[in-house]
Design a protein around this motif. Structure first.
Motif, PDB file in Angstrom:
ATOM      1  N   LEU A 204       0.672  -1.255  -0.115  1.00  0.00           N
ATOM      2  CA  LEU A 204       0.107   0.015   0.082  1.00  0.00           C
ATOM      3  C   LEU A 204       1.000   1.315   0.150  1.00  0.00           C
ATOM      4  O   LEU A 204       1.788   1.370   0.816  1.00  0.00           O
ATOM      5  N   GLN A 205       0.515   2.108  -0.965  1.00  0.00           N
ATOM      6  CA  GLN A 205       1.344   3.307  -0.943  1.00  0.00           C
ATOM      7  C   GLN A 205       0.375   4.651  -0.633  1.00  0.00           C
ATOM      8  O   GLN A 205      -0.792   4.569  -0.702  1.00  0.00           O
ATOM      9  N   GLY A 206       1.198   5.541  -0.121  1.00  0.00           N
ATOM     10  CA  GLY A 206       0.410   6.834   0.343  1.00  0.00           C
ATOM     11  C   GLY A 206       1.251   7.864   0.980  1.00  0.00           C
ATOM     12  O   GLY A 206       2.257   7.474   1.371  1.00  0.00           O
ATOM     13  N   GLN A 207       0.959   9.004   0.877  1.00  0.00           N
ATOM     14  CA  GLN A 207       1.849  10.066   1.309  1.00  0.00           C
ATOM     15  C   GLN A 207       0.937  10.729   2.280  1.00  0.00           C
ATOM     16  O   GLN A 207       1.131  10.983   3.360  1.00  0.00           O
ATOM     17  N   THR A 208      -0.318  11.230   1.893  1.00  0.00           N
ATOM     18  CA  THR A 208      -1.017  12.148   2.856  1.00  0.00           C
ATOM     19  C   THR A 208      -1.739  11.321   3.797  1.00  0.00           C
ATOM     20  O   THR A 208      -2.050   9.895   3.530  1.00  0.00           O
ATOM     21  N   SER A 209      -2.344  12.011   4.815  1.00  0.00           N
ATOM     22  CA  SER A 209      -2.997  11.766   5.931  1.00  0.00           C
ATOM     23  C   SER A 209      -3.743  10.511   5.811  1.00  0.00           C
ATOM     24  O   SER A 209      -3.448   9.134   6.114  1.00  0.00           O
ATOM     25  N   ASP A 210      -4.891  10.493   4.988  1.00  0.00           N
ATOM     26  CA  ASP A 210      -5.822   9.437   5.407  1.00  0.00           C
ATOM     27  C   ASP A 210      -6.021   8.382   3.811  1.00  0.00           C
ATOM     28  O   ASP A 210      -6.911   7.879   3.592  1.00  0.00           O
ATOM     29  N   GLU A 211      -4.911   8.624   3.137  1.00  0.00           N
ATOM     30  CA  GLU A 211      -4.647   7.955   2.000  1.00  0.00           C
ATOM     31  C   GLU A 211      -4.614   6.374   2.078  1.00  0.00           C
ATOM     32  O   GLU A 211      -5.383   5.437   1.361  1.00  0.00           O
ATOM     33  N   ILE A 212      -3.812   6.003   2.924  1.00  0.00           N
ATOM     34  CA  ILE A 212      -3.635   4.266   3.204  1.00  0.00           C
ATOM     35  C   ILE A 212      -4.744   3.740   3.915  1.00  0.00           C
ATOM     36  O   ILE A 212      -5.186   2.639   3.750  1.00  0.00           O
ATOM     37  N   TRP A 213      -5.357   4.368   4.803  1.00  0.00           N
ATOM     38  CA  TRP A 213      -6.254   3.845   5.632  1.00  0.00           C
ATOM     39  C   TRP A 213      -7.303   3.330   5.050  1.00  0.00           C
ATOM     40  O   TRP A 213      -7.771   1.923   4.890  1.00  0.00           O
ATOM     41  N   PRO A 214      -8.307   3.879   4.145  1.00  0.00           N
ATOM     42  CA  PRO A 214      -9.358   3.186   3.253  1.00  0.00           C
ATOM     43  C   PRO A 214      -8.908   2.082   2.387  1.00  0.00           C
ATOM     44  O   PRO A 214      -9.688   1.130   2.202  1.00  0.00           O
ATOM     45  N   LYS A 215      -7.749   2.194   1.749  1.00  0.00           N
ATOM     46  CA  LYS A 215      -7.206   1.039   1.159  1.00  0.00           C
ATOM     47  C   LYS A 215      -7.067  -0.151   1.969  1.00  0.00           C
ATOM     48  O   LYS A 215      -7.218  -1.290   1.547  1.00  0.00           O
ATOM     49  N   LEU A 216      -6.238   0.093   3.187  1.00  0.00           N
ATOM     50  CA  LEU A 216      -6.304  -1.202   4.084  1.00  0.00           C
ATOM     51  C   LEU A 216      -7.293  -1.731   4.433  1.00  0.00           C
ATOM     52  O   LEU A 216      -7.640  -3.027   4.381  1.00  0.00           O
ATOM     53  N   GLU A 217      -8.351  -0.905   4.779  1.00  0.00           N
ATOM     54  CA  GLU A 217      -9.830  -1.496   5.130  1.00  0.00           C
ATOM     55  C   GLU A 217     -10.498  -2.068   4.159  1.00  0.00           C
ATOM     56  O   GLU A 217     -10.946  -3.345   4.426  1.00  0.00           O
ATOM     57  N   ALA A 218     -10.307  -1.605   3.188  1.00  0.00           N
ATOM     58  CA  ALA A 218     -11.126  -2.418   1.973  1.00  0.00           C
ATOM     59  C   ALA A 218     -10.248  -3.758   1.632  1.00  0.00           C
ATOM     60  O   ALA A 218     -10.927  -4.795   1.410  1.00  0.00           O
ATOM     61  N   VAL A 219      -8.962  -4.036   1.698  1.00  0.00           N
ATOM     62  CA  VAL A 219      -8.061  -5.116   1.576  1.00  0.00           C
ATOM     63  C   VAL A 219      -8.821  -6.289   2.855  1.00  0.00           C
ATOM     64  O   VAL A 219      -9.263  -7.240   2.467  1.00  0.00           O
ATOM     65  N   VAL A 220      -8.775  -5.822   3.902  1.00  0.00           N
ATOM     66  CA  VAL A 220      -9.019  -6.417   5.153  1.00  0.00           C
ATOM     67  C   VAL A 220     -10.619  -6.921   4.964  1.00  0.00           C
ATOM     68  O   VAL A 220     -10.846  -8.172   5.376  1.00  0.00           O
ATOM     69  N   ARG A 221     -11.365  -6.019   4.802  1.00  0.00           N
ATOM     70  CA  ARG A 221     -12.711  -6.231   4.642  1.00  0.00           C
ATOM     71  C   ARG A 221     -13.166  -7.499   3.728  1.00  0.00           C
ATOM     72  O   ARG A 221     -13.883  -8.380   3.701  1.00  0.00           O
TER      73      ARG A 221
END
Ligand code: AP5
Length: 235
Positions: A204-221
């Motif tokens: 997962l790549q990301g720079q700004t604050s909330d970029e990574i969280w939604p990606k991580l949550e989608a993978v896990v769910r």
């Protein structure tokens, strides 16, 4: 089997300061998942002046890696308590040897890893974050003055106790921790990528604050649809 495949047994992998602790604790707050941070465990050992703590103190302060044998001592009893649960390991494994020891341990219990998340954040981004990081040492709660401020500057949201800078967050020590990552920890990326039947690795790549969280949550769910939200998250 099919049932086993749906248990989250995850390694949160990434450079120092990439957000492992922040993202692991967000997952553990929202879902019925236990999160185990070896950095937090070591800081507790150091604070309580245990035998492990006395051996680790100087190494952690200098940004080095605590020897694999000591780390195995720190995590193995904890791992046994995680059986039959969804869990995340934050900060372990950190060497190829630790990765192999972990796989051997888990495979013997027939509870292999099911997900490796590789947080890919540029060194420059990390260096600027670290100067803004404050922690509540007793709990490991992490704050950031630009991304995740405490409700009251300098105080922990839950206990009201003072926040501190981690002694290993000064620029020289941090540079050494990054160097250790590139030398000793990054070989784990090709280890996980090359193990044919092992856990799925997601970068997962990301720079700004909330970029990574939604990606991580989608993978896990999507991979673990039977993961439940905690009562606090449903409220
Ligand atoms: P450990 O505590 O594991 O430290 P680390 O890996 O260096 O990781 P950090 O805690 O610095 O960062 P993090 O990735 O959790 O990022 P965070 O969420 O805080 O280990 C400490 C020491 O213990 C090691 O140096 C070593 O000596 C020893 N050790 C531990 N495990 C070991 C092992 N297995 N083997 C040998 N030795 C071991 O985020 C960083 C900052 O960024 C925060 O301010 C945060 O608020 C902010 N932030 C987070 N996410 C974002 C975002 N998306 N956008 C903007 N800011 C963000």
């Amino acid at each position: 089997g099919d049932h086993e495949a749906r248990v989250l047994r995850m390694v949160m992998f990434g450079k120092p300061g990439s957000g492992k602790g922040t993202l692991s604790s967000r997952l553990a707050k929202k879902y019925d998942v236990l999160s185990l941070s070896t950095g937090d465990l070591l800081r507790q050992h150091i604070a309580e002046r245990t035998a492990v703590g006395q051996q680790a103190e100087g190494i952690v302060a200098q940004g080095g890696l605590v020897p694999d044998e000591i780390m195995l001592q720190v995590v193995s009893s904890k791992l046994d308590a995680l059986r039959n649960r969804h869990w995340i390991l934050d900060g372990f494994p950190r060497t190829l040897n630790q990765g192999k020891l972990l796989d051997t341990h888990l495979e013997a219990q027939n509870t292999p890893l099911s997900l490796v998340v590789n947080l890919d954040v540029a060194d420059e981004v990390i260096l600027s974050r670290i100067s803004d990081r404050w922690v509540h040492l007793p709990s490991g709660r992490i704050y950031n003055m630009s991304y995740n401020r405490p409700k009251v500057d300098g105080l922990d949201d839950e206990t009201g106790e003072p926040l501190a800078k981690r002694p290993d967050d000064n620029p020289e020590i941090f540079a050494h921790r990054l160097k250790q990552f590139h030398e000793s920890t990054s070989p784990l990326i090709s280890y996980y990528a090359s193990k044919p039947k092992s856990a799925r690795m997601v970068t997962l790549q990301g720079q700004t604050s909330d970029e990574i969280w939604p990606k991580l949550e989608a993978v896990v769910r999507s991979s673990f649809p039977n993961l439940r939200e905690t009562a606090a998250a449903r409220r």
